[in-house]
Scaffold this active site. Structure first.
Site, PDB file in Angstrom:
ATOM      1  N   ARG A  92       0.833  -1.203   0.000  1.00 12.72           N
ATOM      2  CA  ARG A  92       0.000   0.000   0.000  1.00 12.72           C
ATOM      3  C   ARG A  92       0.869   1.255   0.000  1.00 12.72           C
ATOM      4  O   ARG A  92       0.575   2.225  -0.707  1.00 12.72           O
ATOM      5  CB  ARG A  92      -0.929   0.000   1.228  1.00 12.72           C
ATOM      6  CG  ARG A  92      -1.726   1.276   1.370  1.00 12.72           C
ATOM      7  CD  ARG A  92      -2.711   1.199   2.522  1.00 12.72           C
ATOM      8  NE  ARG A  92      -3.324   2.487   2.795  1.00 12.72           N
ATOM      9  CZ  ARG A  92      -4.156   2.722   3.802  1.00 12.72           C
ATOM     10  NH1 ARG A  92      -4.500   1.742   4.619  1.00 12.72           N
ATOM     11  NH2 ARG A  92      -4.660   3.922   3.990  1.00 12.72           N
ATOM     12  N   ASN A 146     -10.462  -3.847  -0.914  1.00 10.75           N
ATOM     13  CA  ASN A 146     -10.352  -2.740  -1.859  1.00 10.75           C
ATOM     14  C   ASN A 146      -9.517  -3.090  -3.075  1.00 10.75           C
ATOM     15  O   ASN A 146      -8.653  -3.955  -2.995  1.00 10.75           O
ATOM     16  CB  ASN A 146      -9.710  -1.542  -1.142  1.00 10.75           C
ATOM     17  CG  ASN A 146     -10.750  -0.716  -0.424  1.00 10.75           C
ATOM     18  OD1 ASN A 146     -11.820  -0.469  -0.954  1.00 10.75           O
ATOM     19  ND2 ASN A 146     -10.419  -0.287   0.779  1.00 10.75           N
ATOM     20  N   CYS A 167     -18.848  -1.164   1.367  1.00  6.90           N
ATOM     21  CA  CYS A 167     -17.950  -0.076   1.779  1.00  6.90           C
ATOM     22  C   CYS A 167     -18.619   0.662   2.921  1.00  6.90           C
ATOM     23  O   CYS A 167     -19.846   0.727   2.993  1.00  6.90           O
ATOM     24  CB  CYS A 167     -17.742   0.860   0.599  1.00  6.90           C
ATOM     25  SG  CYS A 167     -16.714   2.278   1.000  1.00  6.90           S
ATOM     26  N   TYR A 250     -14.178  10.861  -0.856  1.00  6.00           N
ATOM     27  CA  TYR A 250     -13.136  10.575  -1.863  1.00  6.00           C
ATOM     28  C   TYR A 250     -13.221  11.482  -3.082  1.00  6.00           C
ATOM     29  O   TYR A 250     -12.259  11.590  -3.839  1.00  6.00           O
ATOM     30  CB  TYR A 250     -13.213   9.103  -2.303  1.00  6.00           C
ATOM     31  CG  TYR A 250     -12.638   8.155  -1.276  1.00  6.00           C
ATOM     32  CD1 TYR A 250     -11.328   7.704  -1.360  1.00  6.00           C
ATOM     33  CD2 TYR A 250     -13.401   7.716  -0.199  1.00  6.00           C
ATOM     34  CE1 TYR A 250     -10.790   6.849  -0.417  1.00  6.00           C
ATOM     35  CE2 TYR A 250     -12.874   6.861   0.759  1.00  6.00           C
ATOM     36  CZ  TYR A 250     -11.578   6.429   0.646  1.00  6.00           C
ATOM     37  OH  TYR A 250     -11.047   5.588   1.587  1.00  6.00           O
TER      38      TYR A 250
HETATM   39  C1  G6P Z   1     -12.249   4.156   4.519  1.00  3.35           C
HETATM   40  C2  G6P Z   1     -12.560   3.415   3.258  1.00  3.35           C
HETATM   41  C3  G6P Z   1     -11.991   2.047   3.244  1.00  3.35           C
HETATM   42  C4  G6P Z   1     -10.526   2.096   3.560  1.00  3.35           C
HETATM   43  C5  G6P Z   1     -10.277   2.805   4.871  1.00  3.35           C
HETATM   44  C6  G6P Z   1      -8.790   3.030   5.076  1.00  3.35           C
HETATM   45  O1  G6P Z   1     -12.996   3.657   5.511  1.00  3.35           O
HETATM   46  O2  G6P Z   1     -13.920   3.361   2.997  1.00  3.35           O
HETATM   47  O3  G6P Z   1     -12.185   1.479   1.978  1.00  3.35           O
HETATM   48  O4  G6P Z   1     -10.002   0.799   3.621  1.00  3.35           O
HETATM   49  O5  G6P Z   1     -10.886   4.045   4.887  1.00  3.35           O
HETATM   50  O6  G6P Z   1      -8.541   3.396   6.376  1.00  3.35           O
HETATM   51  P1  G6P Z   1      -7.052   3.411   6.934  1.00  3.35           P
HETATM   52  O7  G6P Z   1      -7.186   3.699   8.358  1.00  3.35           O
HETATM   53  O8  G6P Z   1      -6.470   2.044   6.628  1.00  3.35           O
HETATM   54  O9  G6P Z   1      -6.337   4.470   6.153  1.00  3.35           O
END
Ligand code: G6P
Length: 436
Positions: A92, A146, A167, A250
């Site tokens: 990531r 994702n 989601c 987003y």
């Molecule tokens: C949001 C999105 C998810 C994503 C997450 C990441 O909730 O809807 O798809 O995985 O954020 O969160 P993080 O704490 O891993 O950055």
């Protein structure tokens, strides 16, 4: 009822367990299997022990099993939940860092980052689906992995598994709208339509009264409509009023690309990219999870972007189990719901959910200001899926060039070369092609 969780060692699992406990009377789970890869052994054991303590505290007759054997976990499952991350947080981080080098937004689920994640994830999810077809062909697959919309579309295009993409963004938008309008979430009637991480609330009603303009005004005044993982750039009032729909958090990456890019680059330098920050948060979370006296979901989990994940997942399962026809916003095949999109693409849309699964609520034609971006991103998503399945580099190049974050085919080529190089270990479909 058996629930299998693939990626069971994820730090989000306590969210899920909490949801299963809170909805125990509706979903009546008696067996939860958390499965992960052997490299994730330590995390699986830590999370699994906490899950067992949470269940013990609840007094519910639910067993929790931990395993590395995916087929065993899937066999005879009623629900399979997928929440895994191919390549972990290191992959990531590179998804977020590579685009930044070319002055392009670097994000885990959208743009070139989401593209790279899709290339890594789609072959794995298709393998999982083959196992579901073989060992539990009536199971529902709830996919949280994702990029959830793209991954769910690949499942529907290439397998016969009953899959729903999920989601937490729509449920969070609804919760924040309820807070802003000072009403109970259950009294709020909202319609959502679009794509995953590109969804709009197109209607907001309270007791039959249209509240969109009030909502927009309050958001423009600075009321919170964001997720923990996204920079909180303020929305432009005139733009929101002209749009007369509520964009998801987003959408900032598209409508405020310049501002978001500057912030991302600064943040990456000062605090690290989101994945690099999450690594630190996760370390702390796992230390907390290790505490043998902890038997509830810890507060610290709220620092992550996944809030209300469990509620979204478990209330969805509950609607399927109890046939309650409640409304959920999920990722499903379009089949004419948005008339300007092909039938076989996956959209994120409000659906009534019964024991047959989600039934999309008809949308029809979207106005050009919403449709334009959706068409472009859907083209990017379709090309990404084709590239991920076939390992065709031309399709991959077209996918990246079609994405609005990418300024030229030249930059797309540079991005593609680097993404394929860095992710080589996870992209056999491309290296096999190179041998031909
Ligand atoms: C949001 C999105 C998810 C994503 C997450 C990441 O909730 O809807 O798809 O995985 O954020 O969160 P993080 O704490 O891993 O950055």
């Amino acid at each position: 009822m058996k629930i299998a969780v693939i990626g069971g060692g994820s730090s989000y699992t306590p969210e899920l367990i909490e949801g299963i406990i809170l909805r125990a009377t509706q979903i009546k789970a008696d067996e939860i299997v958390l499965v992960d890869i052997e490299a994730g052994k330590e995390k699986l054991e830590i999370v699994g022990s906490l899950a067992k303590r949470m269940i013990k505290k609840s007094g519910l007759p639910i067993t929790i099993e931990l395993t590395f054997d995916r087929v065993k976990a899937i066999t005879n499952a009623d629900f399979v939940l997928t929440q895994f991350r191919v390549g972990g947080l290191d992959a990531r981080a590179s998804d977020e860092r590579i685009p930044l080098k070319y002055d392009v937004i670097g994000q885990e689920t959208v743009g070139p980052g989401g593209f790279a994640k899709a290339l890594r994830t789609i072959p794995v999810i298709l393998d999982i689906c083959k196992e579901i077809e073989q060992y539990s062909n009536d199971a529902w697959l709830i996919n949280f992995t994702n990029p959830a919309g793209i991954v769910t579309e690949a499942i529907h295009k290439y397998t016969s598994v009953k899959a729903i993409g999920l989601c937490n963004v729509p449920i969070n938008m609804k919760q924040m709208t309820a807070t802003i309008l000072e009403v109970d979430r259950d009294n709020l009637n909202m319609s959502f339509a679009g794509l995953n991480h590109l969804v709009y609330a197109t209607k907001v009603f309270v007791n039959g009264e249209d509240k969109m303009s009030t909502l927009i005004e309050r958001i423009a005044e600075g009321r919170n409509m964001n997720m923990r993982n996204i920079h909180d750039a303020p929305w432009d009032k005139e733009f929101l009023q002209a749009l007369n729909a509520l964009p998801c958090p987003y959408h900032r990456y598209y409508y405020m690309m310049d501002e978001m890019l500057i912030e991302e680059k600064e943040a990456a330098e000062l605090r690290g990219t989101r994945a690099e920050q999450v690594k630190v948060i996760e370390k702390g979370l796992f230390e907390t999870y290790k505490n043998p006296n902890l038997d509830v979901k810890p507060k610290e989990l709220e620092e992550r972007g996944g809030s209300l994940y469990s509620e979204a997942a478990i209330s969805l399962i509950s609607s399927i189990v109890t046939n309650d026809h409640a409304i959920h916003t999920v990722n499903v095949p379009n089949n004419g719901t948005i008339t300007d999109l092909p039938d076989n693409v996956v959209i994120e849309v409000s659906c009534t959910v019964n024991s047959e699964g989600p039934q999309p609520i008809q949308v029809g034609k979207l106005p050009p200001e919403l449709n334009g971006l959706i068409q472009q991103i859907k083209a990017f998503e379709q090309l990404t899926i084709e590239a991920a399945v076939t390992g065709n580099k031309q399709k991959a190049l077209l996918a990246l060039t079609t994405n609005p974050f990418v300024p030229s085919s030249k930059v797309a080529k540079l991005l593609l070369d680097e993404i394929l190089e860095v992710n080589q270990a996870y992209l056999p479909q491309f290296s096999m092609k190179a041998l031909v």
